[in-house]
Design an enzyme around this catalytic site. Structure first.
Site, mmCIF file in Angstrom:
data_model
loop_
_atom_site.group_PDB
_atom_site.id
_atom_site.type_symbol
_atom_site.label_atom_id
_atom_site.label_comp_id
_atom_site.label_asym_id
_atom_site.label_seq_id
_atom_site.Cartn_x
_atom_site.Cartn_y
_atom_site.Cartn_z
ATOM 1 N N HIS A 80 0.700 -1.125 0.205
ATOM 2 C CA HIS A 80 -0.067 -0.036 0.023
ATOM 3 C C HIS A 80 0.956 1.218 0.097
ATOM 4 O O HIS A 80 1.881 1.267 0.658
ATOM 5 C CB HIS A 80 -1.193 -0.054 1.050
ATOM 6 C CG HIS A 80 -0.547 -0.047 2.612
ATOM 7 N ND1 HIS A 80 -0.323 1.332 3.188
ATOM 8 C CD2 HIS A 80 -0.096 -0.932 3.290
ATOM 9 C CE1 HIS A 80 -0.056 1.157 4.379
ATOM 10 N NE2 HIS A 80 0.236 -0.283 4.768
ATOM 11 N N ASP A 125 5.995 1.259 6.964
ATOM 12 C CA ASP A 125 4.442 0.839 6.886
ATOM 13 C C ASP A 125 3.734 1.927 5.806
ATOM 14 O O ASP A 125 3.131 2.706 6.315
ATOM 15 C CB ASP A 125 3.890 0.866 7.993
ATOM 16 C CG ASP A 125 2.336 0.456 7.903
ATOM 17 O OD1 ASP A 125 1.793 0.120 7.000
ATOM 18 O OD2 ASP A 125 1.382 0.756 9.013
ATOM 19 N N GLU A 173 -5.242 1.997 2.409
ATOM 20 C CA GLU A 173 -5.234 0.734 3.184
ATOM 21 C C GLU A 173 -5.445 1.138 4.546
ATOM 22 O O GLU A 173 -6.370 0.634 5.398
ATOM 23 C CB GLU A 173 -3.740 -0.089 2.905
ATOM 24 C CG GLU A 173 -3.903 -1.319 3.840
ATOM 25 C CD GLU A 173 -3.391 -1.355 5.078
ATOM 26 O OE1 GLU A 173 -3.216 -2.546 5.943
ATOM 27 O OE2 GLU A 173 -2.886 -0.305 5.580
ATOM 28 N N GLU A 174 -4.768 2.317 5.141
ATOM 29 C CA GLU A 174 -5.013 2.536 6.359
ATOM 30 C C GLU A 174 -6.566 3.151 6.586
ATOM 31 O O GLU A 174 -6.815 3.382 7.965
ATOM 32 C CB GLU A 174 -4.077 3.793 6.888
ATOM 33 C CG GLU A 174 -2.429 3.358 6.608
ATOM 34 C CD GLU A 174 -1.932 2.183 7.591
ATOM 35 O OE1 GLU A 174 -2.884 1.747 8.261
ATOM 36 O OE2 GLU A 174 -0.863 1.969 7.485
ATOM 37 N N ASP A 209 3.512 -6.006 3.469
ATOM 38 C CA ASP A 209 3.145 -4.875 4.193
ATOM 39 C C ASP A 209 3.985 -4.845 5.340
ATOM 40 O O ASP A 209 3.744 -5.782 6.277
ATOM 41 C CB ASP A 209 1.731 -4.795 4.285
ATOM 42 C CG ASP A 209 1.187 -3.495 5.018
ATOM 43 O OD1 ASP A 209 1.807 -2.655 5.718
ATOM 44 O OD2 ASP A 209 0.088 -3.749 5.670
ATOM 45 N N HIS A 239 2.843 3.636 13.067
ATOM 46 C CA HIS A 239 1.995 4.488 13.084
ATOM 47 C C HIS A 239 2.541 5.605 13.523
ATOM 48 O O HIS A 239 1.298 6.534 14.251
ATOM 49 C CB HIS A 239 0.503 4.112 13.485
ATOM 50 C CG HIS A 239 -0.177 3.151 12.366
ATOM 51 N ND1 HIS A 239 -1.291 2.751 12.561
ATOM 52 C CD2 HIS A 239 0.095 2.549 11.066
ATOM 53 C CE1 HIS A 239 -1.648 1.827 11.495
ATOM 54 N NE2 HIS A 239 -0.689 1.803 10.811
HETATM 55 N N1 DTR Z 1 -2.000 -3.586 8.101
HETATM 56 C C1 DTR Z 1 -0.769 -3.070 8.676
HETATM 57 C C2 DTR Z 1 -0.510 -3.633 10.190
HETATM 58 C C3 DTR Z 1 -0.266 -5.033 9.938
HETATM 59 C C4 DTR Z 1 -0.916 -5.662 11.148
HETATM 60 N N2 DTR Z 1 -0.913 -7.129 11.099
HETATM 61 C C5 DTR Z 1 -0.252 -7.346 9.583
HETATM 62 C C6 DTR Z 1 0.129 -8.660 9.221
HETATM 63 C C7 DTR Z 1 0.264 -8.705 7.753
HETATM 64 C C8 DTR Z 1 0.492 -7.342 7.133
HETATM 65 C C9 DTR Z 1 0.611 -6.191 7.752
HETATM 66 C C10 DTR Z 1 -0.103 -6.255 9.060
HETATM 67 C C11 DTR Z 1 -0.862 -1.600 8.852
HETATM 68 O O1 DTR Z 1 -0.797 -1.040 7.536
HETATM 69 O O2 DTR Z 1 -0.945 -0.860 9.603
HETATM 70 ZN ZN ZN Z 2 -0.402 0.992 8.990
HETATM 71 ZN ZN ZN Z 3 0.668 -1.151 6.478
#
Ligand code: DTR
Ligand code: ZN
Ligand code: ZN
Length: 396
Positions: free
Chosen positions: A187, A199, A231-232, A260, A357
């Site tokens: 993302h 991230d 995505e967020e 990610d 974050h």
């Molecule tokens: N989605 C992510 C953080 C995240 C948490 N668990 C997972 C597992 C696999 C990939 C990412 C993640 C974020 O963008 O905050």
């Molecule tokens: Zn994130």
């Molecule tokens: Zn992420």
């Protein structure tokens, strides 16, 4: 070939205003990641560009520090010194005519806290930037004896909701079977509180590098690189994509690989758990992807752990379509266990990514060893499935 679509999301965007003697100023920019606040206080012009603690000695508790941008130090440093000296707010008088604009709102944006950080503006006093002309007028007033600005100047830094359009960038190889497509995704957005370099700048860059390397080869199966937006905001970009796929188009997708957060500072090598519902074709496909990635780590002699498949990233949008998914993940806000520290090194009881974050998720937040290993695992997996998908139930 590349294809874009527009995903509309509601999100909070940031902005600032400065009011001098009741008059809202027009040349106002915000300092990114600044603390929210609404401060009304008298202002003090700080001598010598505010690069030394001694410059702030006469600023007075509770006043707003007005700092000339000249001199040679980071904005982040000046903001830190002003906060330490007890200022209630901070205005940077920007003499530099080169300005940035927020592409969505056309607001002037001050992006730079400086190169010598990390600075966390969210923990310092609310701040804003004032342009050259209005800054000069304010300084002129301050030099008058009976200046009203000594009583009432307001700095407001705030997040406000806005509807913005975002774009998924999708690029598919021209070569390869266009009815057997391997989708890979990362993302391109970040949370508003931070730049999102681990991230998910790591996934974004990994995809660029793998796509670049792949351009020297031919493929049997098409590879579709996806840079997801929003995505967020709740997997909005990938969900838009998945929701707008026709049944025949969805049937052409062999699998989805997700990258990610692949450079966490206190990393693990988490491989998405493929090990359940082996009686479905999606489950068999997931197990196959897991085995492929585990095979790579075995080859290079590095340990792995299972990463929970909880749908917290864009692969969740593909799971809903029963498309097999897999990938790697080096850890987010959770704490590393003692067992993981034994396997991977690093610090037990501390977060995998302490800047998850946060404003400090910048380029210094990336563990480049882990990142490089992740990119190679990604390249290996893409290369394998570009050649053949034997063992992955397809067509489903
Ligand atoms: N989605 C992510 C953080 C995240 C948490 N668990 C997972 C597992 C696999 C990939 C990412 C993640 C974020 O963008 O905050
Ligand atoms: Zn994130
Ligand atoms: Zn992420």
């Amino acid at each position: 070939m590349s294809l874009q679509n527009i995903v509309t999301v509601q999100r909070n965007i940031t902005g600032a205003s400065i009011i001098v003697d009741g008059i809202p100023q027009t040349e106002v920019a915000y300092i990114i990641y600044s603390k929210n606040g609404n401060i009304t206080a008298p202002v003090t012009l700080i001598p010598n560009f505010g690069c030394n603690a001694s410059d702030f000695s006469k600023s007075g508790e509770g006043r707003i520090a007005l700092v000339n941008r000249g001199g040679d130090c980071d904005t982040g440093k000046r903001l830190t010194l002003a906060t330490a000296a007890g200022a209630s707010g901070f205005i940077l008088w920007d003499q530099d005519p080169t300005i940035f604009r927020n592409s969505f709102t056309n607001e002037i944006v001050e992006t730079a806290l400086g190169r010598h950080g990390p600075y966390d503006a969210s923990k310092l006093v609310p701040s804003a930037v004032l342009g050259f002309r209005e800054g000069q007028a304010l300084v002129d007033k301050l030099q008058l004896k009976s200046n009203p600005s000594n009583k009432s100047i307001t700095v407001i830094h705030k997040f406000r909701p806005e509807t913005v359009s975002t774009v998924n960038l999708i690029a598919t190889t021209k070569g390869g079977n266009q009815s057997a497509i391997i989708t890979v995704g990362a993302h391109s957005d970040s949370v508003h509180t931070g730049p999102g370099i681990n991230d998910d700048g790591t996934g974004v860059v990994a995809q660029i590098e793998v796509a670049r390397a792949l351009s020297k080869y031919s493929v049997n199966n098409a590879i579709r690189f996806c840079w997801w937006s929003a995505e967020e905001e709740g997997l909005k970009g990938s969900a838009y994509y998945a929701d707008h796929l026709s049944k025949p188009e969805a049937a052409k997708i062999v699998m989805n690989l997700n990258f990610d957060m692949i450079g966490s500072p206190n990393n693990i090598y988490g491989v998405f758990d493929g090990g359940f519902s082996l009686d479905t074709s999606a489950g068999k496909g997931r197990a196959h992807i897991e085995q492929t990635i585990l095979g790579y780590f075995k080859q290079i002699g590095k340990p792995t752990v299972k990463a929970a498949v909880d749908g917290r990233s864009d692969y969740g949008s593909f799971m809903k379509l029963n498309i097999p998914t897999g990938g790697i993940f080096t850890g987010a806000e959770g704490n590393k266990t003692v067992e993981e520290a034994r396997l991977f090194g690093g610090k037990a009881g501390e977060p995998y990514d302490p800047c998850y974050h946060k404003a400090c998720d910048n380029t210094k937040n990336v563990n480049y060893d882990a990142f490089l290993t992740g990119v190679k695992a990604f390249a290996y997996t893409v290369a394998k499935y570009a050649q053949n998908i034997e063992g992955v139930p397809f067509p489903r």
